[in-house]
Write a protein that holds these residues in place. Sequence first.
Motif, short mmCIF file in Angstrom:
data_model
loop_
_atom_site.label_atom_id
_atom_site.label_comp_id
_atom_site.label_asym_id
_atom_site.label_seq_id
_atom_site.Cartn_x
_atom_site.Cartn_y
_atom_site.Cartn_z
N TRP A 29 -22.13 -27.96 36.11
CA TRP A 29 -23.27 -28.67 36.70
C TRP A 29 -24.44 -27.71 36.94
O TRP A 29 -25.57 -28.14 36.99
CB TRP A 29 -22.85 -29.36 38.01
N GLY A 33 -28.27 -26.89 33.72
CA GLY A 33 -29.68 -26.85 34.09
C GLY A 33 -30.37 -25.54 33.76
O GLY A 33 -31.55 -25.39 34.05
N ALA A 81 -35.15 -28.73 36.18
CA ALA A 81 -33.82 -29.35 36.19
C ALA A 81 -33.48 -29.87 37.58
O ALA A 81 -32.96 -30.98 37.73
CB ALA A 81 -32.77 -28.36 35.71
N ASN A 85 -32.87 -33.76 38.65
CA ASN A 85 -31.67 -34.23 39.35
C ASN A 85 -32.03 -34.98 40.62
O ASN A 85 -31.45 -36.02 40.93
CB ASN A 85 -30.74 -33.06 39.67
N ARG A 88 -33.38 -38.41 39.69
CA ARG A 88 -32.30 -39.34 39.32
C ARG A 88 -31.53 -39.81 40.54
O ARG A 88 -31.19 -40.99 40.66
CB ARG A 88 -31.36 -38.69 38.32
N LEU A 89 -31.27 -38.90 41.48
CA LEU A 89 -30.56 -39.29 42.70
C LEU A 89 -31.38 -40.29 43.51
O LEU A 89 -30.84 -41.26 44.05
CB LEU A 89 -30.25 -38.05 43.55
#
Length: 118
Positions: A29, A33, A81, A85, A88-89
């Motif tokens: 994870w 990125g 990155a 993220n 998107r969250l």
Amino acid sequence: SKVEGELLIPNQKGILTPIKRVMFNDAPWISQGLSNQDSIDFVHADISNRLAIELGVKSFRKALLSQKSGERPVPCVSARAVKGNITRLNELFRASVHIEKKKRDDDAKEREKDYKKD
């Protein structure tokens, strides 16, 4: 470069590489990125983390946590990155809130219909 007598292991491209020069990816994870992933030599994906540990391969996560002076620096995750993220969250959170609100509204309408019947 001296390779004689060193244990070799295939890297992510399948090239036999001295164990000292590779890491196993126990934090995918984070590595996903990285803007310059090519600067890190990971072991081949078919080699399990457990086997890599047994062979003495360094952990990517531990390398991130214990960078010492003189060691090859491990690049950090790019800001883009991290922002992606977080975006998107936030989208997932907004969607889940919308779904929950719709469920509550539908439940309230059903209770109202039941109340009017009685």
